[in-house]
Design a protein around this motif. Structure first.
Motif, PDB file in Angstrom:
ATOM      1  N   GLU A 120    -155.808  -3.456 -23.193  1.00 40.74           N
ATOM      2  CA  GLU A 120    -154.824  -3.735 -22.145  1.00 40.74           C
ATOM      3  C   GLU A 120    -153.693  -4.691 -22.866  1.00 40.74           C
ATOM      4  O   GLU A 120    -152.597  -4.472 -22.661  1.00 40.74           O
ATOM      5  CB  GLU A 120    -155.394  -4.448 -21.025  1.00 40.74           C
ATOM      6  CG  GLU A 120    -156.284  -2.994 -20.236  1.00 40.74           C
ATOM      7  CD  GLU A 120    -157.016  -3.878 -18.956  1.00 40.74           C
ATOM      8  OE1 GLU A 120    -157.101  -3.182 -17.994  1.00 40.74           O
ATOM      9  OE2 GLU A 120    -157.550  -5.029 -19.166  1.00 40.74           O
ATOM     10  N   HIS A 121    -154.174  -5.540 -23.649  1.00 42.77           N
ATOM     11  CA  HIS A 121    -153.182  -6.585 -23.956  1.00 42.77           C
ATOM     12  C   HIS A 121    -152.156  -5.686 -25.069  1.00 42.77           C
ATOM     13  O   HIS A 121    -151.056  -6.082 -25.050  1.00 42.77           O
ATOM     14  CB  HIS A 121    -153.872  -7.785 -24.817  1.00 42.77           C
ATOM     15  CG  HIS A 121    -153.139  -8.842 -25.497  1.00 42.77           C
ATOM     16  ND1 HIS A 121    -152.082  -9.664 -24.768  1.00 42.77           N
ATOM     17  CD2 HIS A 121    -152.645  -8.767 -26.903  1.00 42.77           C
ATOM     18  CE1 HIS A 121    -151.565 -10.277 -25.687  1.00 42.77           C
ATOM     19  NE2 HIS A 121    -151.672  -9.972 -26.783  1.00 42.77           N
ATOM     20  N   ALA A 122    -152.966  -5.175 -26.090  1.00 41.97           N
ATOM     21  CA  ALA A 122    -151.998  -4.426 -26.897  1.00 41.97           C
ATOM     22  C   ALA A 122    -151.008  -3.398 -26.195  1.00 41.97           C
ATOM     23  O   ALA A 122    -149.892  -3.234 -26.780  1.00 41.97           O
ATOM     24  CB  ALA A 122    -152.869  -3.710 -27.914  1.00 41.97           C
ATOM     25  N   GLN A 123    -151.558  -2.644 -25.363  1.00 42.32           N
ATOM     26  CA  GLN A 123    -150.726  -1.803 -24.576  1.00 42.32           C
ATOM     27  C   GLN A 123    -149.647  -2.613 -23.681  1.00 42.32           C
ATOM     28  O   GLN A 123    -148.325  -2.308 -23.948  1.00 42.32           O
ATOM     29  CB  GLN A 123    -151.477  -1.001 -23.604  1.00 42.32           C
ATOM     30  CG  GLN A 123    -150.636   0.167 -22.764  1.00 42.32           C
ATOM     31  CD  GLN A 123    -151.520   0.713 -21.724  1.00 42.32           C
ATOM     32  OE1 GLN A 123    -152.173  -0.014 -21.137  1.00 42.32           O
ATOM     33  NE2 GLN A 123    -151.490   2.019 -21.767  1.00 42.32           N
ATOM     34  N   GLY A 124    -149.917  -3.485 -23.209  1.00 42.49           N
ATOM     35  CA  GLY A 124    -148.745  -4.275 -22.792  1.00 42.49           C
ATOM     36  C   GLY A 124    -147.895  -5.083 -23.590  1.00 42.49           C
ATOM     37  O   GLY A 124    -146.691  -4.935 -23.247  1.00 42.49           O
ATOM     38  N   MET A 125    -148.107  -5.298 -24.948  1.00 43.53           N
ATOM     39  CA  MET A 125    -147.358  -5.624 -25.786  1.00 43.53           C
ATOM     40  C   MET A 125    -146.406  -4.730 -26.329  1.00 43.53           C
ATOM     41  O   MET A 125    -145.097  -4.954 -26.527  1.00 43.53           O
ATOM     42  CB  MET A 125    -148.056  -6.302 -27.204  1.00 43.53           C
ATOM     43  CG  MET A 125    -148.987  -7.760 -26.789  1.00 43.53           C
ATOM     44  SD  MET A 125    -147.534  -9.147 -26.194  1.00 43.53           S
ATOM     45  CE  MET A 125    -147.764  -9.101 -24.473  1.00 43.53           C
ATOM     46  N   GLU A 126    -146.730  -3.448 -26.663  1.00 43.09           N
ATOM     47  CA  GLU A 126    -146.145  -2.369 -26.913  1.00 43.09           C
ATOM     48  C   GLU A 126    -144.974  -2.153 -25.815  1.00 43.09           C
ATOM     49  O   GLU A 126    -143.878  -1.588 -26.210  1.00 43.09           O
ATOM     50  CB  GLU A 126    -147.021  -1.040 -27.308  1.00 43.09           C
ATOM     51  CG  GLU A 126    -146.324   0.114 -27.743  1.00 43.09           C
ATOM     52  CD  GLU A 126    -145.383  -0.123 -28.808  1.00 43.09           C
ATOM     53  OE1 GLU A 126    -144.269   0.588 -28.878  1.00 43.09           O
ATOM     54  OE2 GLU A 126    -145.957  -1.288 -29.681  1.00 43.09           O
ATOM     55  N   LEU A 127    -145.422  -2.124 -24.539  1.00 49.98           N
ATOM     56  CA  LEU A 127    -144.543  -1.695 -23.464  1.00 49.98           C
ATOM     57  C   LEU A 127    -143.433  -2.879 -23.463  1.00 49.98           C
ATOM     58  O   LEU A 127    -142.331  -2.636 -23.160  1.00 49.98           O
ATOM     59  CB  LEU A 127    -145.222  -1.906 -22.195  1.00 49.98           C
ATOM     60  CG  LEU A 127    -146.026  -0.313 -22.034  1.00 49.98           C
ATOM     61  CD1 LEU A 127    -147.041  -0.636 -20.925  1.00 49.98           C
ATOM     62  CD2 LEU A 127    -145.564   0.963 -21.785  1.00 49.98           C
ATOM     63  N   PHE A 128    -143.795  -4.067 -23.599  1.00 49.56           N
ATOM     64  CA  PHE A 128    -142.929  -5.233 -23.791  1.00 49.56           C
ATOM     65  C   PHE A 128    -141.945  -4.901 -24.802  1.00 49.56           C
ATOM     66  O   PHE A 128    -140.650  -5.029 -24.616  1.00 49.56           O
ATOM     67  CB  PHE A 128    -143.567  -6.572 -23.818  1.00 49.56           C
ATOM     68  CG  PHE A 128    -142.732  -7.701 -24.084  1.00 49.56           C
ATOM     69  CD1 PHE A 128    -142.163  -8.215 -22.756  1.00 49.56           C
ATOM     70  CD2 PHE A 128    -142.154  -8.241 -25.038  1.00 49.56           C
ATOM     71  CE1 PHE A 128    -141.073  -9.547 -22.762  1.00 49.56           C
ATOM     72  CE2 PHE A 128    -141.505  -9.281 -25.318  1.00 49.56           C
ATOM     73  CZ  PHE A 128    -140.909 -10.074 -23.965  1.00 49.56           C
ATOM     74  N   ARG A 129    -142.271  -4.675 -25.689  1.00 52.36           N
ATOM     75  CA  ARG A 129    -141.470  -4.306 -26.996  1.00 52.36           C
ATOM     76  C   ARG A 129    -140.479  -3.378 -26.776  1.00 52.36           C
ATOM     77  O   ARG A 129    -138.955  -3.460 -26.906  1.00 52.36           O
ATOM     78  CB  ARG A 129    -142.263  -4.211 -28.433  1.00 52.36           C
ATOM     79  CG  ARG A 129    -142.577  -5.546 -29.096  1.00 52.36           C
ATOM     80  CD  ARG A 129    -143.338  -5.297 -30.295  1.00 52.36           C
ATOM     81  NE  ARG A 129    -144.270  -4.265 -30.319  1.00 52.36           N
ATOM     82  CZ  ARG A 129    -145.712  -4.864 -30.204  1.00 52.36           C
ATOM     83  NH1 ARG A 129    -146.039  -5.935 -29.941  1.00 52.36           N
ATOM     84  NH2 ARG A 129    -146.774  -3.944 -30.135  1.00 52.36           N
TER      85      ARG A 129
END
Length: 219
Positions: free
Chosen positions: A160-169
């Motif tokens: 979930e953290h990795a997905q959130g970081m990608e969405l943020f970028r």
């Protein structure tokens, strides 16, 4: 046939804390706790009248742990800061309970110990007694909000953290400069919500304490 084991209050709270390590307060139930202990819910309701009362008691133990070994040192700002960092660290070890602490008022021993120390420190700051409760309340709300927010981030899975970081970028670096000019301008400097939470926690607390200090009129 031997009767069911009688669980002590401390044993029930230990089991509840362990169960909450792998679940959250929303999915936690007295029925699940009873099943983990090999008993029925009615036996637990002899100790706690409701799920909320049980959760409050578990969260209050975190505050007791935070205060354990604490010795007031330094000026009033140092005392409050040290206590706040202890509370933050204690809930960091059991983040599922941070939201419980922020949501439910607690009148347990741990809560009273934390309240007593903050109120004592504020009195020693030179604030008039009539201003101390309101200042205490602001500090308590700030700490509960920051700790609960930080805990919420820490409980997400690596996926979930990795997905959130990608969405943020994607959202930030891909912002349309015509529609979001400021965001596009600062895109490479803006950091995600979970970054530097420790530094932010200390900075916001320091600002609140400095605001209190500035309001104190020398006698």
């Amino acid at each position: 046939m031997a009767g069911r084991r009688r669980w002590s209050t401390d044993e029930i709270l230990d089991a509840a804390a362990e169960l909450l390590r792998t679940s959250d307060a929303e999915s936690f139930s007295v029925r699940k706790l009873a099943a983990a202990l090999g008993t029925d819910s009615s036996s637990l309701y002899r100790h706690f009248r409701s799920k909320t009362e049980l959760l409050r008691a578990v969260a209050d133990r975190i505050l007791v742990a935070a205060v354990d070994g604490y010795r007031p040192e330094g000026d009033w700002k140092q005392r409050i800061t040290e206590l706040a960092l202890r509370v933050r660290e204690a809930f960091g070890r059991q983040p599922q309970l941070a939201a419980v602490w922020g949501r439910y008022a607690s009148g347990g021993t741990g809560s009273r110990m934390v309240m007593e120390e903050v109120l004592q420190a504020l009195r020693e700051s030179g604030l008039p007694d009539e201003e101390v409760p309101a200042r205490y309340h602001r500090i308590a709300v700030l700490l509960a909000a920051l700790i609960a927010s930080e805990a919420g981030v820490s409980t997400i899975s690596p996926e979930e953290h990795a997905q959130g970081m990608e969405l943020f970028r994607v959202a930030v670096l891909g912002a349309d400069p015509e529609r979001f000019p400021a965001l596009a301008h600062f895109a490479r400097e803006v950091r995600p919500l979970g970054a530097d939470r420790g530094a932010v926690f200390e900075e916001l607390l320091a600002v609140q304490l400095a605001h209190i200090e500035a309001s104190i009129h020398p006698s």
